[in-house]
Design a protein around this motif. Structure first.
Motif, PDB file in Angstrom:
ATOM      1  N   MET A   1       0.842  -1.196   0.000  1.00  0.00           N
ATOM      2  CA  MET A   1       0.000   0.000   0.000  1.00  0.00           C
ATOM      3  C   MET A   1       0.883   1.256   0.000  1.00  0.00           C
ATOM      4  O   MET A   1       1.855   1.339   0.741  1.00  0.00           O
ATOM      5  CB  MET A   1      -0.845  -0.046   1.276  1.00  0.00           C
ATOM      6  CG  MET A   1      -1.719   1.138   1.500  1.00  0.00           C
ATOM      7  SD  MET A   1      -2.820   0.836   2.923  1.00  0.00           S
ATOM      8  CE  MET A   1      -1.682   0.797   4.293  1.00  0.00           C
ATOM      9  N   ILE A   2       0.537   2.196  -0.885  1.00  0.00           N
ATOM     10  CA  ILE A   2       1.225   3.490  -0.863  1.00  0.00           C
ATOM     11  C   ILE A   2       0.250   4.515  -0.283  1.00  0.00           C
ATOM     12  O   ILE A   2      -0.899   4.596  -0.708  1.00  0.00           O
ATOM     13  CB  ILE A   2       1.647   3.942  -2.281  1.00  0.00           C
ATOM     14  CG1 ILE A   2       2.555   2.889  -2.941  1.00  0.00           C
ATOM     15  CG2 ILE A   2       2.354   5.292  -2.234  1.00  0.00           C
ATOM     16  CD1 ILE A   2       3.022   3.257  -4.337  1.00  0.00           C
ATOM     17  N   GLN A   3       0.740   5.250   0.717  1.00  0.00           N
ATOM     18  CA  GLN A   3      -0.145   6.235   1.336  1.00  0.00           C
ATOM     19  C   GLN A   3       0.439   7.631   1.246  1.00  0.00           C
ATOM     20  O   GLN A   3       1.639   7.832   1.462  1.00  0.00           O
ATOM     21  CB  GLN A   3      -0.329   5.901   2.818  1.00  0.00           C
ATOM     22  CG  GLN A   3      -1.466   4.934   3.066  1.00  0.00           C
ATOM     23  CD  GLN A   3      -1.641   4.669   4.544  1.00  0.00           C
ATOM     24  OE1 GLN A   3      -0.674   4.311   5.227  1.00  0.00           O
ATOM     25  NE2 GLN A   3      -2.849   4.856   5.038  1.00  0.00           N
ATOM     26  N   LEU A   4      -0.418   8.602   0.925  1.00  0.00           N
ATOM     27  CA  LEU A   4      -0.016  10.000   0.959  1.00  0.00           C
ATOM     28  C   LEU A   4      -0.916  10.695   1.969  1.00  0.00           C
ATOM     29  O   LEU A   4      -2.138  10.563   1.901  1.00  0.00           O
ATOM     30  CB  LEU A   4      -0.201  10.674  -0.408  1.00  0.00           C
ATOM     31  CG  LEU A   4       0.780  10.293  -1.512  1.00  0.00           C
ATOM     32  CD1 LEU A   4       0.380   9.001  -2.167  1.00  0.00           C
ATOM     33  CD2 LEU A   4       0.878  11.405  -2.531  1.00  0.00           C
ATOM     34  N   GLN A   5      -0.263  11.399   2.915  1.00  0.00           N
ATOM     35  CA  GLN A   5      -1.054  12.126   3.894  1.00  0.00           C
ATOM     36  C   GLN A   5      -0.729  13.606   3.805  1.00  0.00           C
ATOM     37  O   GLN A   5       0.396  14.015   4.061  1.00  0.00           O
ATOM     38  CB  GLN A   5      -0.735  11.628   5.311  1.00  0.00           C
ATOM     39  CG  GLN A   5      -1.421  10.300   5.619  1.00  0.00           C
ATOM     40  CD  GLN A   5      -0.866   9.684   6.885  1.00  0.00           C
ATOM     41  OE1 GLN A   5       0.345   9.758   7.160  1.00  0.00           O
ATOM     42  NE2 GLN A   5      -1.734   9.059   7.660  1.00  0.00           N
ATOM     43  N   SER A  23      -0.568  19.816  -3.913  1.00  0.00           N
ATOM     44  CA  SER A  23      -1.075  20.567  -2.771  1.00  0.00           C
ATOM     45  C   SER A  23      -2.035  19.731  -1.926  1.00  0.00           C
ATOM     46  O   SER A  23      -3.096  19.328  -2.428  1.00  0.00           O
ATOM     47  CB  SER A  23      -1.794  21.790  -3.344  1.00  0.00           C
ATOM     48  OG  SER A  23      -1.858  22.797  -2.422  1.00  0.00           O
ATOM     49  N   ASP A  24      -1.660  19.444  -0.697  1.00  0.00           N
ATOM     50  CA  ASP A  24      -2.544  18.768   0.273  1.00  0.00           C
ATOM     51  C   ASP A  24      -3.224  17.518  -0.275  1.00  0.00           C
ATOM     52  O   ASP A  24      -4.433  17.382  -0.178  1.00  0.00           O
ATOM     53  CB  ASP A  24      -3.639  19.719   0.759  1.00  0.00           C
ATOM     54  CG  ASP A  24      -3.063  20.872   1.545  1.00  0.00           C
ATOM     55  OD1 ASP A  24      -2.135  20.631   2.339  1.00  0.00           O
ATOM     56  OD2 ASP A  24      -3.522  22.016   1.347  1.00  0.00           O
ATOM     57  N   ILE A  25      -2.437  16.642  -0.850  1.00  0.00           N
ATOM     58  CA  ILE A  25      -3.055  15.419  -1.381  1.00  0.00           C
ATOM     59  C   ILE A  25      -3.001  14.293  -0.352  1.00  0.00           C
ATOM     60  O   ILE A  25      -1.950  14.029   0.222  1.00  0.00           O
ATOM     61  CB  ILE A  25      -2.370  14.995  -2.694  1.00  0.00           C
ATOM     62  CG1 ILE A  25      -2.689  16.026  -3.760  1.00  0.00           C
ATOM     63  CG2 ILE A  25      -2.769  13.578  -3.101  1.00  0.00           C
ATOM     64  CD1 ILE A  25      -2.965  15.507  -5.114  1.00  0.00           C
ATOM     65  N   SER A  26      -4.149  13.704  -0.135  1.00  0.00           N
ATOM     66  CA  SER A  26      -4.215  12.498   0.688  1.00  0.00           C
ATOM     67  C   SER A  26      -4.800  11.393  -0.184  1.00  0.00           C
ATOM     68  O   SER A  26      -5.797  11.613  -0.859  1.00  0.00           O
ATOM     69  CB  SER A  26      -5.103  12.715   1.906  1.00  0.00           C
ATOM     70  OG  SER A  26      -4.503  13.651   2.769  1.00  0.00           O
ATOM     71  N   LEU A  27      -4.142  10.249  -0.142  1.00  0.00           N
ATOM     72  CA  LEU A  27      -4.513   9.221  -1.106  1.00  0.00           C
ATOM     73  C   LEU A  27      -3.957   7.883  -0.631  1.00  0.00           C
ATOM     74  O   LEU A  27      -2.861   7.823  -0.097  1.00  0.00           O
ATOM     75  CB  LEU A  27      -3.872   9.593  -2.451  1.00  0.00           C
ATOM     76  CG  LEU A  27      -3.889   8.620  -3.613  1.00  0.00           C
ATOM     77  CD1 LEU A  27      -5.288   8.557  -4.201  1.00  0.00           C
ATOM     78  CD2 LEU A  27      -2.907   9.074  -4.689  1.00  0.00           C
ATOM     79  N   THR A  28      -4.721   6.831  -0.815  1.00  0.00           N
ATOM     80  CA  THR A  28      -4.201   5.489  -0.533  1.00  0.00           C
ATOM     81  C   THR A  28      -4.279   4.656  -1.806  1.00  0.00           C
ATOM     82  O   THR A  28      -5.341   4.597  -2.426  1.00  0.00           O
ATOM     83  CB  THR A  28      -5.025   4.800   0.578  1.00  0.00           C
ATOM     84  OG1 THR A  28      -4.980   5.629   1.735  1.00  0.00           O
ATOM     85  CG2 THR A  28      -4.455   3.440   0.913  1.00  0.00           C
ATOM     86  N   ILE A  29      -3.166   4.075  -2.213  1.00  0.00           N
ATOM     87  CA  ILE A  29      -3.163   3.186  -3.375  1.00  0.00           C
ATOM     88  C   ILE A  29      -3.056   1.764  -2.841  1.00  0.00           C
ATOM     89  O   ILE A  29      -2.068   1.389  -2.218  1.00  0.00           O
ATOM     90  CB  ILE A  29      -1.995   3.523  -4.322  1.00  0.00           C
ATOM     91  CG1 ILE A  29      -2.088   4.990  -4.769  1.00  0.00           C
ATOM     92  CG2 ILE A  29      -1.997   2.581  -5.523  1.00  0.00           C
ATOM     93  CD1 ILE A  29      -0.830   5.520  -5.429  1.00  0.00           C
ATOM     94  N   GLU A  30      -4.102   0.989  -3.065  1.00  0.00           N
ATOM     95  CA  GLU A  30      -4.160  -0.364  -2.512  1.00  0.00           C
ATOM     96  C   GLU A  30      -3.377  -1.335  -3.388  1.00  0.00           C
ATOM     97  O   GLU A  30      -3.235  -1.119  -4.583  1.00  0.00           O
ATOM     98  CB  GLU A  30      -5.615  -0.843  -2.454  1.00  0.00           C
ATOM     99  CG  GLU A  30      -6.544   0.030  -1.645  1.00  0.00           C
ATOM    100  CD  GLU A  30      -6.344  -0.096  -0.136  1.00  0.00           C
ATOM    101  OE1 GLU A  30      -5.563  -0.985   0.278  1.00  0.00           O
ATOM    102  OE2 GLU A  30      -6.947   0.700   0.604  1.00  0.00           O
ATOM    103  N   GLU A  31      -2.935  -2.417  -2.767  1.00  0.00           N
ATOM    104  CA  GLU A  31      -2.247  -3.444  -3.541  1.00  0.00           C
ATOM    105  C   GLU A  31      -3.192  -4.086  -4.554  1.00  0.00           C
ATOM    106  O   GLU A  31      -4.348  -4.354  -4.247  1.00  0.00           O
ATOM    107  CB  GLU A  31      -1.686  -4.512  -2.605  1.00  0.00           C
ATOM    108  CG  GLU A  31      -0.331  -4.088  -2.096  1.00  0.00           C
ATOM    109  CD  GLU A  31       0.139  -4.932  -0.940  1.00  0.00           C
ATOM    110  OE1 GLU A  31      -0.030  -6.163  -1.006  1.00  0.00           O
ATOM    111  OE2 GLU A  31       0.673  -4.345   0.018  1.00  0.00           O
TER     112      GLU A  31
END
Lengths: 274, 287
Positions: A1-5, A23-31
């Motif tokens: 999992m890649i996470q951006l907070q 700018s202020d990106i929150s995102l989770t990339i699942e496997e």
């Protein structure tokens, strides 16, 4: 999992009036996910890609790959190996004079023993259906073949995540089909996590999730159907919907019973002519 | 004036083990004011062909005559290069001057134009690609967006006021809106100036929307030529030589394959909407 907070990145952090590229990106990339990223020129897509494997480090917020922060200096190589990147121009990514040497370059740098490199090179060339070209010179191959060699070079490092930044922009239709098919297969059959950045709405249709960027921010996200229904909003963001989707919407306006989220030619044929 | 190729052949690295015949007996005429789409897979000979149009390459055998000038060794090609503007792929990589105005004016050096005439040419060229002179003249080209940089680079060629404008993949890497704008500007310039426009592209959509005639190259030869609707109705053959047809044509071809009596030569959204609408309304029962 890649996470951006809450991730922000600016190329000129000292100049406050310059907007950050991301700018202020929150995102989770699942496997196992296939995520397509679209957005107008300068919307921050490529910056986002480079943040995913630590080529760029965030000014604010945290990017983590399997819970390891990309800012962790000691895990630098581990992250680069986990998150492989493929860029627009295959000519800039190939270095050796023989295909198999080019593919071996990455694992050699990781210090992999040579017997294993041989196996990995064979495996990754088969994965992109280029094994029969192992002894060829890369510069004599077509654009699509070169791009598949570039992908094989990344696969040989056994990454978990594959990030492709407009990998088809310079390819002819055949090359585009080859690269799309190769990456789609890697995702569907081998469970490779894919982040696919593109200007071609027709390519984004194949993703599980589409993320739309605008001025460094996350503007819309959802399944291709959810996103491409929003024609007016996408046009405001300098984008478009696939032409088949648009045709469905226009026919619906004319009173015909068609949904606003038809994505592909095959779907449209089946709807019109069941 | 026109472009006439007769048995044009070009061989790279002749008499070496790497010898390749990039163009093989090409015969072709392009008349003034035509809008041509040149398509073909990578390595089919498109770029080699257009590089003969302004004398960057010279024929190995056969002849090529462009706007009255025969491209052969020993001929002074400077006048030809003024008449034929060639915009390479990613032309914004070639921007280098300090300001937009100076960059666009670069090609006009040594043309004997006065300062005032140069300014007018630059202003006109920038306007033609939708860049406002007053606002952008003193900006650094490197502060512009990707789409703006591309347009400034094209303006640099337009400022030379060529009779023939050739663009290699003009929309590669541009977002959909920027792409539409650029094509719109090119179409207008072509109309206003009556120039010959030749677009080399892998984007069948752009080609379908822009051109009067498509020339399809394969293995250094002309494989087919005709109007977009003639060419794109041959979907299967195009796929076999590594090309494609635009999605709307794909749809119509697929519906025809299911036995529907619909035209195959549909290239834009409005005509697709009309013919499918008409069929859904009435014709459907008759099919």
């Amino acid at each position: 999992m890649i996470q951006l907070q809450d991730v922000s990145y600016s190329y000129q952090p000292e100049e406050e009036q310059v907007l950050p590229a991301v700018s202020d990106i929150s995102l989770t990339i699942e496997e196992g996910e296939f995520l397509a990223v679209i957005g107008h020129n300068g919307s921050g897509k490529s910056t986002l890609a480079k943040l995913l494997n630590g080529l760029l480090l965030p000014d604010k917020g945290v990017v983590s790959v399997d819970l390891i922060s990309t800012s962790d200096q000691e895990k630098y190589w581990q992250i680069r190996q986990q998150v492989g990147m493929v860029f627009q121009n295959p000519d800039n990514q190939l270095i050796a004079t023989i295909v198999e040497e080019d593919v071996a370059f990455g694992p050699e740098n990781l210090g992999i023993p040579s017997e294993e490199i041989v196996t990995r090179v064979e495996e990754s060339l088969s994965q992109v259906a280029m094994l029969e070209y192992r002894h060829h010179a890369p510069h004599l191959l077509s654009g699509g073949q070169k791009q598949r060699i570039a992908i094989a070079g990344i696969l040989a490092m056994h990454p978990k995540y594959l990030v492709l930044d407009e990998p088809t922009a310079m390819l002819d239709p055949q090359g585009r089909r080859e690269v799309m098919a190769t990456v789609t297969r890697l995702n569907r059959e081998e469970g490779m996590t894919v982040v696919w950045i593109t200007h071609h709405m027709e390519e984004a249709v194949r993703a599980h999730r589409v993320m739309v960027m605008d001025h460094g921010r996350l503007a819309i996200q959802g399944t291709p159907r959810e996103v491409f229904k929003q024609t007016e909003l996408l046009q405001l963001l300098h984008l478009d919907v696939p032409v088949i989707t648009r045709l469905g919407q226009l026919l619906a306006q004319d009173g015909f019973n068609l949904p606003p989220d038809v994505l592909t030619v095959e779907e449209m044929v089946n709807l019109l002519c069941p | 004036m026109s472009i006439i190729a007769t048995n044009l052949t070009h061989v790279y690295s002749p008499s070496t083990p790497w010898t390749t015949k990039a163009l093989d007996q090409v015969n072709l005429e392009i008349k003034d004011g035509e809008v041509i789409g040149l398509i073909g897979h990578t390595g089919s000979g498109k770029s080699t062909l257009v590089q003969h149009f302004n004398g960057l390459l010279k024929p190995t055998s056969g002849t090529i005559r462009v706007q009255g000038v025969e491209v052969v060794k020993g001929v002074n090609l400077r006048p030809l290069r003024r008449k034929v503007g060639l915009v390479f792929q990613y032309p914004e990589h070639q921007l280098f001057e300090e300001t937009v105005a100076i960059d666009v004016a670069f090609g006009l050096k040594n043309t004997g134009l006065s300062k005032e005439e140069t300014k007018q040419r630059v202003e006109k060229a920038l306007l033609a690609v939708g860049i406002e002179y007053e606002t952008y003249m003193d900006r650094s080209p490197f502060e512009l967006s990707g789409g703006q940089m591309r347009r400034v680079a094209i303006a640099g060629v337009l400022a030379m006021e060529p009779e023939v404008l050739i663009l290699d993949e003009p929309t590669a890497g541009l977002d959909p809106q920027t792409r539409k704008d650029l094509l719109e500007h090119l179409r207008r310039v072509q109309k206003e100036r009556g120039i010959t426009l030749i677009i080399v592209s892998h984007s069948m959509d752009d080609i379908a929307a822009m051109v009067n005639r498509i020339i399809v190259m394969d293995k250094g030869k002309i494989y087919a030529q005709g109007s977009p609707s003639e060419i794109f109705s041959h979907g299967e053959e195009l796929r076999q030589i590594g090309l494609d047809v635009p999605p709307l044509t794909q749809l119509l071809l697929a519906l025809r394959a299911r036995g529907l009596d619909l035209p195959a030569d549909i290239l834009n959204l409005e005509s697709a909407r009309a013919v499918i609408g008409r069929w859904l309304k009435g014709g459907k029962d008759n099919v």
